[in-house]
Design a protein around this motif. Structure first.
Motif, mmCIF file in Angstrom:
data_model
loop_
_atom_site.group_PDB
_atom_site.id
_atom_site.type_symbol
_atom_site.label_atom_id
_atom_site.label_comp_id
_atom_site.label_asym_id
_atom_site.label_seq_id
_atom_site.Cartn_x
_atom_site.Cartn_y
_atom_site.Cartn_z
ATOM 1 N N GLN A 36 0.827 -1.179 0.016
ATOM 2 C CA GLN A 36 0.081 0.023 -0.076
ATOM 3 C C GLN A 36 0.813 1.297 -0.001
ATOM 4 O OE1 GLN A 36 -3.407 0.277 -0.553
ATOM 5 N NE2 GLN A 36 -2.843 2.613 -0.741
ATOM 6 N N ALA A 37 1.721 1.120 0.798
ATOM 7 C CA ALA A 37 2.776 2.277 0.794
ATOM 8 C C ALA A 37 3.294 2.683 -0.628
ATOM 9 C CB ALA A 37 3.928 2.381 1.958
ATOM 10 N N VAL A 38 3.841 1.681 -1.201
ATOM 11 C CA VAL A 38 4.587 1.855 -2.590
ATOM 12 C C VAL A 38 3.648 2.103 -3.630
ATOM 13 C CG1 VAL A 38 5.432 0.323 -4.336
ATOM 14 C CG2 VAL A 38 6.274 -0.076 -1.935
ATOM 15 N N ARG A 39 2.276 1.821 -3.365
ATOM 16 C CA ARG A 39 1.388 2.172 -4.293
ATOM 17 C C ARG A 39 0.958 3.535 -4.152
ATOM 18 N NH1 ARG A 39 -3.246 -1.771 -3.672
ATOM 19 N NH2 ARG A 39 -4.538 -0.498 -4.923
ATOM 20 N N THR A 40 1.005 4.050 -3.123
ATOM 21 C CA THR A 40 0.896 5.417 -2.762
ATOM 22 C C THR A 40 1.787 6.347 -3.218
ATOM 23 O OG1 THR A 40 -0.615 4.998 -0.663
ATOM 24 C CG2 THR A 40 0.255 7.010 -1.019
ATOM 25 N N ALA A 41 3.200 5.718 -2.994
ATOM 26 C CA ALA A 41 4.054 6.552 -3.382
ATOM 27 C C ALA A 41 4.393 6.770 -5.204
ATOM 28 C CB ALA A 41 5.572 5.858 -2.964
ATOM 29 N N VAL A 42 3.921 5.576 -5.680
ATOM 30 C CA VAL A 42 3.954 5.424 -7.116
ATOM 31 C C VAL A 42 2.987 6.627 -7.802
ATOM 32 C CG1 VAL A 42 3.274 4.119 -9.162
ATOM 33 C CG2 VAL A 42 4.929 3.388 -7.450
ATOM 34 N N GLY A 43 1.880 6.622 -6.939
ATOM 35 C CA GLY A 43 0.625 7.414 -7.362
ATOM 36 C C GLY A 43 1.003 8.845 -7.248
ATOM 37 N N VAL A 44 1.927 9.461 -6.420
ATOM 38 C CA VAL A 44 2.316 10.746 -6.307
ATOM 39 C C VAL A 44 3.772 11.042 -7.071
ATOM 40 C CG1 VAL A 44 1.240 10.916 -4.203
ATOM 41 C CG2 VAL A 44 3.586 10.397 -4.075
ATOM 42 N N MET A 45 4.240 10.204 -7.628
ATOM 43 C CA MET A 45 5.542 10.648 -8.492
ATOM 44 C C MET A 45 5.118 11.487 -9.668
ATOM 45 S SD MET A 45 7.583 6.674 -8.542
ATOM 46 C CE MET A 45 8.533 7.378 -9.689
ATOM 47 N N GLN A 46 6.092 12.317 -9.957
ATOM 48 C CA GLN A 46 5.657 13.255 -10.996
ATOM 49 C C GLN A 46 7.080 13.427 -11.900
ATOM 50 O OE1 GLN A 46 4.839 16.798 -9.338
ATOM 51 N NE2 GLN A 46 2.536 16.356 -8.550
ATOM 52 N N GLU A 47 8.000 12.720 -11.534
ATOM 53 C CA GLU A 47 9.453 12.768 -12.362
ATOM 54 C C GLU A 47 9.941 11.530 -12.177
ATOM 55 O OE1 GLU A 47 13.080 15.062 -11.512
ATOM 56 O OE2 GLU A 47 11.472 16.462 -11.989
ATOM 57 N N VAL A 48 10.549 10.858 -13.211
ATOM 58 C CA VAL A 48 11.433 9.603 -13.354
ATOM 59 C C VAL A 48 12.893 10.008 -13.942
ATOM 60 C CG1 VAL A 48 11.637 7.313 -13.982
ATOM 61 C CG2 VAL A 48 9.488 8.194 -13.102
ATOM 62 N N GLY A 50 14.586 12.670 -13.932
ATOM 63 C CA GLY A 50 14.631 13.996 -14.312
ATOM 64 C C GLY A 50 13.560 14.357 -15.525
ATOM 65 N N ARG A 51 12.853 13.166 -15.818
ATOM 66 C CA ARG A 51 11.678 13.508 -16.916
ATOM 67 C C ARG A 51 10.308 13.604 -16.304
ATOM 68 N NH1 ARG A 51 12.638 9.814 -22.014
ATOM 69 N NH2 ARG A 51 11.107 11.413 -22.780
ATOM 70 N N SER A 52 9.593 14.360 -16.844
ATOM 71 C CA SER A 52 8.061 14.299 -16.209
ATOM 72 C C SER A 52 7.497 12.999 -16.528
ATOM 73 C CB SER A 52 7.442 15.686 -17.220
ATOM 74 O OG SER A 52 6.048 15.813 -16.516
ATOM 75 N N ALA A 53 6.639 12.681 -15.472
ATOM 76 C CA ALA A 53 6.156 11.459 -15.862
ATOM 77 C C ALA A 53 4.784 11.288 -14.885
ATOM 78 C CB ALA A 53 7.112 10.365 -15.201
ATOM 79 N N ARG A 54 3.611 10.468 -15.698
ATOM 80 C CA ARG A 54 2.471 10.199 -14.918
ATOM 81 C C ARG A 54 2.661 8.848 -14.513
ATOM 82 N NH1 ARG A 54 -2.262 10.843 -18.182
ATOM 83 N NH2 ARG A 54 -1.095 10.120 -19.841
ATOM 84 N N CYS A 55 2.516 8.402 -12.976
ATOM 85 C CA CYS A 55 2.711 7.277 -12.671
ATOM 86 C C CYS A 55 1.546 6.679 -12.036
ATOM 87 C CB CYS A 55 3.922 7.186 -11.636
ATOM 88 S SG CYS A 55 5.555 7.814 -12.492
#
Length: 109
Positions: A36-48, A50-55
């Motif tokens: 659950q913590a990993v899924r939450t973290a992935v959901g708020v990621m905006q960059e991978v 140095g590149r903009s990303a939707r995760c």
């Protein structure tokens, strides 16, 4: 709560098993307690890197077999969309899926 303690626990149990940049797919493995913590973290990621990303999370599986099947289904859909957009040739789909199957077979180890 997903604070520093949970981050530390999840990071220790987190392994990136597979990355497909063409389809925008990453398979990560983590402990059930940290999922659950990993899924939450992935959901708020905006960059991978140095590149903009939707995760987001597309699938949560308990076994490699179910994850592999979901991965192949997702990839087939993404490749079809690339063909429809004129960014991939129709005759390349089977070869790419076959290569992905072979790679995913090595992920189990």
């Amino acid at each position: 709560n997903f604070g520093d303690m949970t981050y530390g626990l999840a990071q220790a149990a987190l392994t990136v098993k597979y990355v497909d940049t063409r389809c925008g797919l990453v398979i990560v493995r983590c402990g059930r307690d940290e999922s659950q913590a990993v899924r939450t973290a992935v959901g708020v990621m905006q960059e991978v890197l140095g590149r903009s990303a939707r995760c987001g999370t597309r699938f949560v599986g308990g076994t490699l077999a179910t994850t592999r099947a979901a991965c192949l289904k997702f990839t087939r859909e993404k490749l079809r969309a690339l063909v429809d957009a004129g960014r991939l040739k129709e005759d390349e789909i089977d070869a790419l899926l076959e290569a992905q199957k072979k790679i995913l077979d090595t992920v189990a180890h």
